[in-house]
Design a protein around this motif. Structure first.
Motif, PDB file in Angstrom:
ATOM      1  N   PRO A  22      34.184  75.233 -15.046  1.00  0.00           N
ATOM      2  CA  PRO A  22      33.258  75.557 -13.948  1.00  0.00           C
ATOM      3  C   PRO A  22      33.131  74.409 -12.954  1.00  0.00           C
ATOM      4  CG  PRO A  22      32.306  76.092 -16.101  1.00  0.00           C
ATOM      5  CD  PRO A  22      33.522  75.278 -16.359  1.00  0.00           C
ATOM      6  N   ASP A  23      32.797  74.764 -11.718  1.00  0.00           N
ATOM      7  CA  ASP A  23      32.730  73.756 -10.651  1.00  0.00           C
ATOM      8  C   ASP A  23      31.332  73.191 -10.445  1.00  0.00           C
ATOM      9  OD1 ASP A  23      31.420  75.889  -9.480  1.00  0.00           O
ATOM     10  OD2 ASP A  23      32.774  76.080  -7.766  1.00  0.00           O
ATOM     11  N   GLY A  24      30.355  73.597 -11.255  1.00  0.00           N
ATOM     12  CA  GLY A  24      28.986  73.129 -11.081  1.00  0.00           C
ATOM     13  C   GLY A  24      28.745  71.754 -11.680  1.00  0.00           C
ATOM     14  N   LEU A  25      27.499  71.295 -11.593  1.00  0.00           N
ATOM     15  CA  LEU A  25      27.117  69.981 -12.085  1.00  0.00           C
ATOM     16  C   LEU A  25      27.445  69.833 -13.568  1.00  0.00           C
ATOM     17  CD1 LEU A  25      25.635  67.283 -11.465  1.00  0.00           C
ATOM     18  CD2 LEU A  25      23.510  68.427 -12.181  1.00  0.00           C
ATOM     19  N   GLY A  26      28.189  68.797 -13.885  1.00  0.00           N
ATOM     20  CA  GLY A  26      28.562  68.562 -15.273  1.00  0.00           C
ATOM     21  C   GLY A  26      29.473  69.621 -15.858  1.00  0.00           C
ATOM     22  N   GLU A  27      30.067  70.434 -15.005  1.00  0.00           N
ATOM     23  CA  GLU A  27      30.934  71.534 -15.448  1.00  0.00           C
ATOM     24  C   GLU A  27      30.209  72.477 -16.403  1.00  0.00           C
ATOM     25  OE1 GLU A  27      34.651  69.987 -16.963  1.00  0.00           O
ATOM     26  OE2 GLU A  27      34.762  68.487 -15.384  1.00  0.00           O
ATOM     27  N   SER A  28      28.890  72.592 -16.227  1.00  0.00           N
ATOM     28  CA  SER A  28      28.112  73.437 -17.132  1.00  0.00           C
ATOM     29  C   SER A  28      28.132  74.903 -16.726  1.00  0.00           C
ATOM     30  CB  SER A  28      26.664  72.947 -17.195  1.00  0.00           C
ATOM     31  OG  SER A  28      26.041  73.039 -15.920  1.00  0.00           O
ATOM     32  N   ARG A  29      28.274  75.165 -15.424  1.00  0.00           N
ATOM     33  CA  ARG A  29      28.276  76.540 -14.938  1.00  0.00           C
ATOM     34  C   ARG A  29      28.958  76.563 -13.581  1.00  0.00           C
ATOM     35  NH1 ARG A  29      22.181  78.263 -14.324  1.00  0.00           N
ATOM     36  NH2 ARG A  29      23.167  80.109 -13.426  1.00  0.00           N
ATOM     37  N   GLY A  30      29.261  77.766 -13.107  1.00  0.00           N
ATOM     38  CA  GLY A  30      29.861  77.883 -11.784  1.00  0.00           C
ATOM     39  C   GLY A  30      31.187  78.614 -11.807  1.00  0.00           C
ATOM     40  N   HIS A  31      31.913  78.487 -10.720  1.00  0.00           N
ATOM     41  CA  HIS A  31      33.190  79.177 -10.555  1.00  0.00           C
ATOM     42  C   HIS A  31      34.344  78.263 -10.980  1.00  0.00           C
ATOM     43  CE1 HIS A  31      31.583  82.708  -8.381  1.00  0.00           C
ATOM     44  NE2 HIS A  31      30.633  81.856  -8.071  1.00  0.00           N
ATOM     45  N   PRO A  32      35.458  78.842 -11.415  1.00  0.00           N
ATOM     46  CA  PRO A  32      36.513  78.026 -12.032  1.00  0.00           C
ATOM     47  C   PRO A  32      37.333  77.213 -11.041  1.00  0.00           C
ATOM     48  CG  PRO A  32      37.181  80.329 -11.926  1.00  0.00           C
ATOM     49  CD  PRO A  32      35.746  80.286 -11.484  1.00  0.00           C
ATOM     50  N   ARG A  33      37.650  76.012 -11.462  1.00  0.00           N
ATOM     51  CA  ARG A  33      38.527  75.122 -10.707  1.00  0.00           C
ATOM     52  C   ARG A  33      39.251  74.218 -11.703  1.00  0.00           C
ATOM     53  NH1 ARG A  33      36.654  69.858 -10.497  1.00  0.00           N
ATOM     54  NH2 ARG A  33      34.432  69.528 -10.927  1.00  0.00           N
ATOM     55  N   VAL A  34      40.243  73.487 -11.217  1.00  0.00           N
ATOM     56  CA  VAL A  34      40.937  72.516 -12.063  1.00  0.00           C
ATOM     57  C   VAL A  34      39.993  71.353 -12.338  1.00  0.00           C
ATOM     58  CG1 VAL A  34      42.880  70.920 -12.239  1.00  0.00           C
ATOM     59  CG2 VAL A  34      43.198  73.156 -11.163  1.00  0.00           C
TER      60      VAL A  34
END
Length: 297
Positions: free
Chosen positions: A255-267
Motif C-alpha cells: 500500500p502507498d499510505g503512511l507506513g504502508e499500512s493501507r492505501g493503493h498498491p505501488r512498488v
C-alpha cells in the motif's frame, strides 16, 4: 493515478491457482481474478469451506485440496493439478498462519515457517514446470510488513526448538517469503518469461490476526479505524503484482499510505536483510533439503 480493481486487465484464457482462497485476502484475490475472466483454482485445506467460497464467486472457479502443513498433501495437490491443468499462468502463494502458539506441521516443522514458507516453497517447485512454458506467467508470494519485526533467518534453530517467540517466528517466515521470491526470480531470469513477484497487504482486517498477542488484540479496535483496511483493499497489492502488465520480476508491492499500512498498491522496498543474496541462497538450499523438492530452474 491510484490503481484499483477496475485496472485489472482481461484475464480470460488465464489459469490462476490461489492458496488459502476460501477467506480473507485469498478470497478477494480469487474473486477479482475470476470476475475478470480467469479460470481460478481455490487451493484450500478445507474443501467444504472452499466450495462455499466458490459459490460466492462468479466465473470459472474450482476447488483443490491443499494442506500446506503436510508435504504429502502438497505433493498430492500438485499431482492433481498436473492431471487437470496442462498449464498454469498464475500461482498466488497467499495462504498463511500468524502468531500461532508453538506447534509443528505434520512433517515436524515449526508451524509458521512450515506453512508460510516451506509449504509454499515445495508447492511452487512441484508445479513450476506448468508455468515455465507459459508466456507472461507469474509466481506471486504474499509477505508482510512483519518481515521487518524481530526478523532474521535463524539457521541455527529454524524450527524454534530451543526457544519460541511467535512474533519473531512469524517475522522469520515472512522474511523467508521475500528471500524465496528474490532467489526464485534470479533463477527464472534465464528461463523464458516467467517472473516471481512479492506483495504485502499492509494492515488488513482478516481472520489471520486471531492469534495475535493480547496487547495487539486490545489495541486493534482503537487502531483499526485509522490504520487497517478491508480485505478487498488489502488484496490490491497482490492483484497488481499478479496482473499489471508493467510489473517486473523481483518487485515488491504494498500500500502507498503512511507506513504502508493501507492505501493503493505501488512498488515498495523490503528490509535490507531481505536482499542478502548469501542468505537467500543458503535458505534455498536448506529449504530443498527439508522438503525434498528440487526446482526445474
Amino acid at each position: 493515478m491510484k490503481w484499483t480493481e477496475r485496472d485489472i486487465p482481461d484475464q480470460r484464457g488465464r489459469v490462476a491457482v490461489v492458496t488459502g482462497a476460501n477467506t480473507g485476502l485469498g478470497f478477494e484475490t480469487a474473486r477479482a481474478l475470476a470476475g475478470h475472466g480467469a479460470s481460478v483454482v481455490l487451493a484450500v485445506r478445507d474443501i467444504e469451506k472452499g466450495k462455499k467460497a466458490a459459490a460466492r464467486m462468479s466465473g470459472d472457479v474450482s476447488v483443490q485440496e491443499l494442506d500446506l502443513t503436510s508435504l504429502e498433501s502438497v505433493r498430492a495437490a500438485a499431482d492433481a493439478l498436473r492431471a487437470t491443468h496442462p498449464r498454469i499462468d498464475l500461482l498466488v502463494n497467499n495462504a498463511g498462519v500468524m502468531y500461532t502458539p508453538k506447534q509443528a506441521t505434520h512433517d515436524g516443522f515449526e508451524l509458521q515457517f512450515g506453512t508460510n514458507h516451506l509449504g509454499h516453497f515445495a508447492f511452487t517447485g512441484l508445479v513450476l514446470d506448468l508455468l515455465l512454458p507459459v508466456a507472461g506467467s507469474r509466481v506471486v508470494t504474499v509477505s508482510s510488513v512483519a518481515h521487518r519485526i524481530r526478523a532474521a533467518i535463524h539457521f541455527d534453530d529454524l524450527q524454534w526448538e530451543r526457544s519460541y517467540g511467535r512474533v519473531a517466528a512469524y517475522g522469520q517466515s515472512k522474511l523467508a517469503n521475500l528471500m524465496f521470491t528474490y532467489e526464485l526470480q534470479r533463477r527464472l531470469a534465464a528461463h523464458g518469461t516467467t517472473i516471481a513477484v512479492a506483495a504485502h497487504p499492509g494492515l488488513s482486517d482478516t481472520e489471520l490476526t486471531r492469534n495475535s498477542p493480547a496487547v495487539i488484540r486490545v489495541l486493534s479496535p482503537l487502531i483499526a479505524p485509522l490504520a487497517s483496511q478491508k480485505p478487498d483493499m488489502g488484496a490490491l497489492p497482490t492483484l497488481r503484482a499478479a496482473t499489471d502488465d508493467a510489473v517486473l520480476g523481483g518487485q515488491y508491492y504494498g500500500p502507498d499510505g503512511l507506513g504502508e499500512s493501507r492505501g493503493h498498491p505501488r512498488v515498495v522496498t523490503s528490509s535490507p536483510e531481505s536482499y542478502d543474496v548469501t542468505v537467500q541462497r543458503r535458505l534455498w538450499s536448506v529449504s530443498e533439503e527439508l522438503t525434498g523438492v528440487k526446482f526445474p530452474v
